[in-house]
Scaffold this active site. Structure first.
Site, short mmCIF file in Angstrom:
data_model
loop_
_atom_site.label_atom_id
_atom_site.label_comp_id
_atom_site.label_asym_id
_atom_site.label_seq_id
_atom_site.Cartn_x
_atom_site.Cartn_y
_atom_site.Cartn_z
N LYS A 131 -10.44 -19.78 -47.31
CA LYS A 131 -9.19 -19.27 -46.73
C LYS A 131 -8.91 -20.06 -45.47
CE LYS A 131 -6.13 -15.98 -47.50
NZ LYS A 131 -5.67 -15.36 -48.76
N ASP A 157 -0.11 -17.74 -48.45
CA ASP A 157 -0.48 -16.36 -48.10
C ASP A 157 0.61 -15.88 -47.14
OD1 ASP A 157 -2.86 -14.31 -48.29
OD2 ASP A 157 -2.44 -14.37 -46.16
P1 NDP Z 1 4.55 -12.46 -47.09
O1 NDP Z 1 4.48 -13.27 -45.87
O2 NDP Z 1 5.44 -12.85 -48.19
O3 NDP Z 1 4.91 -10.93 -46.71
C1 NDP Z 1 4.12 -10.18 -45.85
C2 NDP Z 1 4.76 -8.82 -45.66
O4 NDP Z 1 3.86 -7.99 -44.94
C3 NDP Z 1 6.03 -8.88 -44.85
O5 NDP Z 1 6.88 -7.84 -45.25
C4 NDP Z 1 5.51 -8.64 -43.42
O6 NDP Z 1 6.46 -8.11 -42.54
C5 NDP Z 1 4.44 -7.60 -43.68
N1 NDP Z 1 3.44 -7.67 -42.61
C6 NDP Z 1 2.69 -8.73 -42.24
N2 NDP Z 1 1.90 -8.41 -41.21
C7 NDP Z 1 2.18 -7.11 -40.92
C8 NDP Z 1 1.70 -6.20 -39.96
N3 NDP Z 1 0.77 -6.56 -39.08
N4 NDP Z 1 2.20 -4.93 -39.98
C9 NDP Z 1 3.15 -4.56 -40.87
N5 NDP Z 1 3.65 -5.39 -41.82
C10 NDP Z 1 3.17 -6.64 -41.83
O7 NDP Z 1 3.03 -12.32 -47.58
P2 NDP Z 1 2.48 -11.96 -49.02
O8 NDP Z 1 3.36 -10.95 -49.68
O9 NDP Z 1 2.16 -13.22 -49.72
O10 NDP Z 1 1.06 -11.29 -48.65
C11 NDP Z 1 0.92 -9.89 -48.42
C12 NDP Z 1 -0.54 -9.49 -48.58
O11 NDP Z 1 -0.99 -9.84 -49.91
C13 NDP Z 1 -1.53 -10.19 -47.64
O12 NDP Z 1 -2.60 -9.29 -47.37
C14 NDP Z 1 -2.06 -11.33 -48.49
O13 NDP Z 1 -3.34 -11.77 -48.06
C15 NDP Z 1 -2.15 -10.64 -49.84
N6 NDP Z 1 -2.20 -11.53 -50.99
C16 NDP Z 1 -1.19 -12.43 -51.21
C17 NDP Z 1 -1.25 -13.26 -52.31
C18 NDP Z 1 -0.13 -14.16 -52.68
O14 NDP Z 1 -0.18 -14.70 -53.80
N7 NDP Z 1 0.88 -14.33 -51.87
C19 NDP Z 1 -2.43 -13.25 -53.20
C20 NDP Z 1 -3.38 -12.19 -52.94
C21 NDP Z 1 -3.26 -11.40 -51.84
P3 NDP Z 1 7.09 -9.05 -41.38
O15 NDP Z 1 8.11 -9.89 -42.08
O16 NDP Z 1 7.66 -8.10 -40.39
O17 NDP Z 1 5.94 -9.85 -40.82
#
Ligand code: NDP
Length: 451
Positions: A130, A170
């Site tokens: 990562k 991510d």
């Molecule tokens: P994105 O950047 O597309 O979206 C992240 C979302 O989570 C946004 O809505 C963001 O809001 C919110 N968020 C981030 N940090 C916080 C916080 N501290 N408190 C509240 N909301 C928060 O990321 P992904 O959808 O790709 O990833 C989301 C999760 O899924 C992560 O844990 C990632 O590790 C996991 N994941 C992702 C994969 C992928 O293929 N993308 C694969 C496997 C796991 P805001 O815009 O306000 O920051």
């Protein structure tokens, strides 16, 4: 959670804490796995004497580097970049890059550790890694993001490679950032290889990669329900996040007849009692990706929806919950509220979104609980398929990939069942995922001797 011996477990965890001071997320992730593995290896001398768990909990290497770039005002900016290569016993390191101000060594070590087990569970030959940077893409212009990505790759390129380490996206790293980084890698090395996944379709990307994590999380949820003789039809779903994983999870829930009623971001959550529709989800995707907007604006766009600033959505009554935003976003008190309000199943789209107290509560309450390392593995699985397509210089069609994703998620569910079945028909998916993932990596490590 039965343990080999509470004293030995405490000594092990004490050592992890001492060697990794100020790294609470990493310690939490190791404890979550160790609780099950200590019991599993109780009668398995080979794993014990080879110190397998101790070795998996010590990354192969952690690279940290300076990322210098110039903003639109000509000011010099400095960020810190990382790549954590946790374990490559069963394949090249593989795992996403996160750009977020909260990124630090603890967060990336926890994610790389988790990734090692997750990748093993997919059945594909991928090790765990990562990386990322404490860079905040919010409010930056396209050009600033491009200059940052180019500078980041100017150091990262020497640590990665198609057979060495293959990063993906991510939080904060989507198609735009992958494009800038791939362009820079190619420019520096003159190699067109599958060194990153999540690429655009024009230059080696795979169909359904953007959808895979969210869709897979819902398939895993559906499998847990099916195993108890139930289905998703008509289920009210509470989702957190509004990024890649959350929006695709919402989309698949709608395809399968469920009714998602919330989404969130770091500013708060929206509640839409009527339920999201495919059109509304499409609006959110475009609003967040192209306009870089906030979820609060959903409530202005769609009548009947309300925005709750500064809150998480766990108090909204539901049948199933999908935390899809970030780590430790669902705490013990939230778990108790969800169960009291009738929630019967939780599928983690994000990595470690439930803290230890919440995870323990769900397990104790016999709530169906799909941990991220199993439930959200669909994304990395399709990344693995992207690597195969790049190596063989061909592209599979969407229906084939949809089928492969479905099969991989079914297989992951079966692997969890193999080690997680309890008396009385309940399945402890955390235990099942931890042991199945550990066993595959551990057996490979035993074959290599003491290295
Ligand atoms: P994105 O950047 O597309 O979206 C992240 C979302 O989570 C946004 O809505 C963001 O809001 C919110 N968020 C981030 N940090 C916080 C916080 N501290 N408190 C509240 N909301 C928060 O990321 P992904 O959808 O790709 O990833 C989301 C999760 O899924 C992560 O844990 C990632 O590790 C996991 N994941 C992702 C994969 C992928 O293929 N993308 C694969 C496997 C796991 P805001 O815009 O306000 O920051």
């Amino acid at each position: 959670m039965a343990r080999l011996d509470d004293v030995e477990f405490s000594t092990f965890m004490e050592g992890v804490r001492e060697r990794n001071p100020h790294e609470p997320e990493f310690v939490q992730a190791v404890q979550d796995v160790a609780e099950d593995i200590f019991e599993f290896i109780k009668d398995k001398q080979a794993y014990q004497s080879a110190q397998i768990l101790r070795r998996i909990a010590e990354p192969d290497r952690v690279v940290s580097f300076r990322v210098t770039w110039e903003d639109d005002n000509g000011e010099v900016q400095v960020n810190r970049g990382y790549r954590v290569q946790n374990n490559n016993a069963i394949g090249p390191y593989k795992g996403g890059l996160r750009f977020h101000p909260s990124v630090n060594e603890s967060v990336l070590k926890f994610l790389a550790f988790e990734q090692t087990f997750k990748n093993a569970l997919t059945g594909l030959p991928m090790g765990g890694g990562k990386g990322g940077a404490n860079f905040n893409p919010k409010g930056k212009s396209d050009r600033e993001v491009m200059r940052f990505c180019q500078s980041f790759m100017t150091e990262l390129f020497r640590h990665i490679g198609a057979d060495v380490d293959v990063p993906a996206g991510d939080i904060g790293v989507g198609a735009r950032e992958i494009g800038y980084m791939f362009g820079q890698y190619k420019r520096i090395t003159n190699h067109f290889t599958g060194v990153l996944t999540g690429k655009g379709l024009e230059y080696g990307g795979s169909m359904i990669r953007p959808e895979a994590t969210g869709y897979g999380t819902v398939y895993f949820l559906e499998n847990m329900l099916k195993h108890q003789g139930r289905g998703l039809e008509g289920m009210r779903a509470v989702i957190s996040g509004s990024g890649n994983v959350a929006t695709h999870a919402a989309e698949k829930l709608i395809h399968l007849g469920a009714k998602p009623v919330t989404l969130s971001d770091s500013g708060g959550f929206i509640h839409d009692p009527e339920g999201l529709t495919l059109e509304k989800v499409q609006w959110v995707k475009s609003h967040k990706t192209h306009r870089r907007g906030r979820i609060s604006e959903y409530a202005e766009e769609f009548k009947g929806a309300t925005f709750h600033p500064g809150e998480t959505p766990w108090s909204v009554p539901c049948d199933v919950a999908l935390p899809c935003a970030t780590q430790n976003e669902l705490l013990g008190a939230d778990a108790r509220t969800l169960v009291a309000n009738g929630c019967i199943a939780v599928s983690e789209g994000a990595n470690m979104p439930c803290d230890l107290e919440a995870a323990h509560y769900f397990r104790g309450a016999k709530t169906m609980f799909g941990p991220g390392k199993a439930a959200n593995a669909g994304g990395v699985a399709v990344s693995g398929l992207e690597m195969s397509q790049n190596s063989s210089r061909r592209s599979w069609k969407e229906p084939e990939l949809q089928l492969m994703l479905r099969e991989i998620m079914d297989d992951i569910h079966d692997r969890c069942l193999a080690y997680g079945q309890q008396l009385g028909g309940h399945v402890d998916y955390v235990k099942g995922a931890n042991i199945a993932g550990f066993k595959k990596v551990a057996d490979a490590m035993l074959a290599f001797g003491v290295v």
